[in-house]
Design a protein around this motif. Structure first.
Motif, PDB file in Angstrom:
ATOM      1  N   UNK A 150       0.752  -1.222  -0.058  1.00  0.00           N
ATOM      2  CA  UNK A 150      -0.106  -0.008  -0.091  1.00  0.00           C
ATOM      3  C   UNK A 150       0.923   1.344  -0.229  1.00  0.00           C
ATOM      4  N   UNK A 151       1.903   1.149   0.637  1.00  0.00           N
ATOM      5  CA  UNK A 151       2.834   2.234   0.643  1.00  0.00           C
ATOM      6  C   UNK A 151       3.376   2.857  -0.802  1.00  0.00           C
ATOM      7  N   UNK A 152       3.566   1.692  -1.631  1.00  0.00           N
ATOM      8  CA  UNK A 152       3.807   2.019  -2.886  1.00  0.00           C
ATOM      9  C   UNK A 152       2.748   2.380  -3.962  1.00  0.00           C
ATOM     10  N   UNK A 153       1.370   2.169  -3.316  1.00  0.00           N
ATOM     11  CA  UNK A 153       0.169   2.571  -4.421  1.00  0.00           C
ATOM     12  C   UNK A 153      -0.079   1.048  -4.841  1.00  0.00           C
ATOM     13  N   UNK A 154       0.090   0.013  -4.383  1.00  0.00           N
ATOM     14  CA  UNK A 154      -0.309  -1.309  -5.190  1.00  0.00           C
ATOM     15  C   UNK A 154      -1.412  -1.948  -4.358  1.00  0.00           C
ATOM     16  N   UNK A 155      -2.442  -2.232  -4.826  1.00  0.00           N
ATOM     17  CA  UNK A 155      -3.626  -2.758  -4.228  1.00  0.00           C
ATOM     18  C   UNK A 155      -3.474  -4.516  -4.634  1.00  0.00           C
ATOM     19  N   UNK A 156      -3.810  -5.255  -3.569  1.00  0.00           N
ATOM     20  CA  UNK A 156      -3.597  -6.695  -3.681  1.00  0.00           C
ATOM     21  C   UNK A 156      -5.214  -7.337  -3.905  1.00  0.00           C
ATOM     22  N   UNK A 157      -5.400  -8.011  -4.830  1.00  0.00           N
ATOM     23  CA  UNK A 157      -6.598  -8.714  -4.941  1.00  0.00           C
ATOM     24  C   UNK A 157      -6.373 -10.276  -5.159  1.00  0.00           C
ATOM     25  N   UNK A 158      -7.251 -11.102  -4.544  1.00  0.00           N
ATOM     26  CA  UNK A 158      -7.115 -12.642  -4.458  1.00  0.00           C
ATOM     27  C   UNK A 158      -8.195 -13.277  -5.054  1.00  0.00           C
ATOM     28  N   UNK A 159      -7.843 -14.241  -5.726  1.00  0.00           N
ATOM     29  CA  UNK A 159      -9.095 -15.223  -6.417  1.00  0.00           C
ATOM     30  C   UNK A 159      -8.615 -16.666  -6.046  1.00  0.00           C
ATOM     31  N   UNK A 160      -9.706 -17.519  -5.574  1.00  0.00           N
ATOM     32  CA  UNK A 160      -9.283 -18.836  -5.246  1.00  0.00           C
ATOM     33  C   UNK A 160      -9.784 -19.700  -6.361  1.00  0.00           C
ATOM     34  N   UNK A 161      -8.906 -20.711  -6.685  1.00  0.00           N
ATOM     35  CA  UNK A 161      -9.317 -21.724  -7.579  1.00  0.00           C
ATOM     36  C   UNK A 161      -9.012 -23.018  -7.163  1.00  0.00           C
ATOM     37  N   UNK A 162      -9.799 -24.195  -7.861  1.00  0.00           N
ATOM     38  CA  UNK A 162     -10.172 -25.454  -7.437  1.00  0.00           C
ATOM     39  C   UNK A 162      -8.794 -26.096  -7.496  1.00  0.00           C
ATOM     40  N   UNK A 163      -7.704 -25.843  -8.548  1.00  0.00           N
ATOM     41  CA  UNK A 163      -6.680 -26.741  -8.763  1.00  0.00           C
ATOM     42  C   UNK A 163      -5.882 -25.940  -9.477  1.00  0.00           C
ATOM     43  N   UNK A 164      -4.381 -26.439  -9.744  1.00  0.00           N
ATOM     44  CA  UNK A 164      -3.533 -25.736 -10.511  1.00  0.00           C
ATOM     45  C   UNK A 164      -3.697 -25.178 -11.906  1.00  0.00           C
ATOM     46  N   UNK A 165      -4.189 -26.691 -12.976  1.00  0.00           N
ATOM     47  CA  UNK A 165      -4.783 -26.136 -14.175  1.00  0.00           C
ATOM     48  C   UNK A 165      -5.827 -25.003 -14.402  1.00  0.00           C
ATOM     49  N   UNK A 166      -6.563 -24.964 -13.617  1.00  0.00           N
ATOM     50  CA  UNK A 166      -7.686 -23.785 -13.379  1.00  0.00           C
ATOM     51  C   UNK A 166      -7.073 -22.544 -13.347  1.00  0.00           C
ATOM     52  N   UNK A 167      -6.130 -22.570 -12.130  1.00  0.00           N
ATOM     53  CA  UNK A 167      -5.352 -21.310 -11.792  1.00  0.00           C
ATOM     54  C   UNK A 167      -4.315 -20.728 -13.002  1.00  0.00           C
ATOM     55  N   UNK A 168      -3.900 -21.695 -13.856  1.00  0.00           N
ATOM     56  CA  UNK A 168      -3.141 -21.164 -14.731  1.00  0.00           C
ATOM     57  C   UNK A 168      -3.902 -20.882 -15.969  1.00  0.00           C
TER      58      UNK A 168
END
Length: 312
Positions: free
Chosen positions: A50-68
């Motif tokens: 946040x000090x550098x103006x960067x926001x973090x967003x998270x998304x959950x996936x059921x497995x590695x193939x879907x995440x990639x």
């Protein structure tokens, strides 16, 4: 190990660069990513960036193939998977970069059979229905386990299902075996009394990888460096006090503490930038899948290895 020893110097460089140019870091995670689940809960990364103006967003996936797949289509910038999903993703043309890895955790994945199954050896899987998430880390475990006993991939009936559907099929008896990773593995052991036919010991390393899109890693190396440092700090907590980490992560995973504790203890923690020996091992996986025709062409893993900048 040179790149790991220069981390403190890199971090000093990080904070001397001012604004990093990225306004959002989108992270994909899955339940097997203990460090990322804990990092998301802690909120320390958000404070640091946040000090550098960067926001973090998270998304959950059921497995590695879907995440990639999410990484490939630009839905996320960074994620965590086992050793096989990036091979399939790179073969499909994904513009990804291997950023870092966690040490080998061969006991954190296994081939399971029901408690009262007559199957006692991997050799007996010939002609049987085996559930797995296609392109996941357990895909390679199954290939190597079959090869160990002289079976080919064509000797089994692979049933490709994501973890939740695979568990349902396993419980119904629709498949003869299930190849799965923690914490789903630990849950099946404790809740279904599933029996381990073969885990990864002596046949696979089961490294876990942190990956980014190549454009993001190239444009924002300082964000990546800070992120890996935060992951290492979380991992250090998991190594030093697994009981405390279990209490933290059990409700986040929606699992009883006894199951979460097994998953926490079977995973290894010490995020490091990619070393040549790890890249060579990953190349051997890519070569295996190319030989079996499970990916369309041979790959050069080194083409996708990210190297952190060195302070001048």
């Amino acid at each position: 190990m040179l790149r790991n020893r220069i981390l403190p110097t890199l971090l000093l460089l990080t904070f001397s660069l001012g604004a990093w140019g990225a306004d959002t870091l989108r992270i994909g995670y899955q339940k097997s990513a203990v460090t990322l689940v804990l990092l998301k809960s802690a909120g320390s990364l958000e404070k640091r960036l946040a000090a550098q103006g960067v926001e973090v967003k998270w998304t959950e996936f059921p497995g590695g193939p879907q995440l990639l797949e999410g990484l490939n289509v630009g839905a996320i910038d960074f994620g965590f998977t086992g050793e096989t999903p990036p091979v399939f993703a790179q073969a499909a043309g994904a513009d990804l970069a291997y950023v870092a890895y966690e040490p080998a955790s061969p006991t954190a994945e296994a081939i399971l059979v029901p408690e009262h199954s007559p199957l006692r050896t991997v050799a007996e899987l010939k002609g049987k229905k085996v559930a797995l998430n296609k392109g996941s880390n357990v895909h390679y475990l199954l290939v190597e386990a079959l090869r160990e006993v002289g079976l080919n991939w064509q000797d089994i009936n692979a049933v490709y299902l994501p973890p939740s559907d695979a568990r349902a099929a396993f419980e119904r008896g629709s498949v003869d075996a299930w190849v799965i990773w923690d914490p789903f593995y630990a849950a099946a052991e404790q809740q279904l009394k599933a029996r381990t036919l073969r885990d990864g010991r002596a046949i696979v390393n089961n490294y876990q990888y942190y990956l980014a899109t190549r454009p993001f890693a190239r444009r924002h190396p300082q964000v990546i460096i800070a992120l890996i440092d935060e992951i290492r700090q979380i991992g250090s907590q998991a190594k030093q006090n697994p009981q405390q980490v279990t209490r933290q992560i059990a409700p986040l995973l929606g699992l009883p503490e006894d199951i979460a504790r097994i998953a926490v203890e079977r995973q290894q923690y010490d995020a490091r930038f990619i070393t040549p020996d790890v890249a060579d091992y990953q190349q051997s996986i890519a070569d295996t899948f190319a030989e079996l025709g499970l990916i369309p062409k041979p790959l050069q893993i080194n083409d996708a290895i990210w190297t952190p900048p060195v302070a001048q």
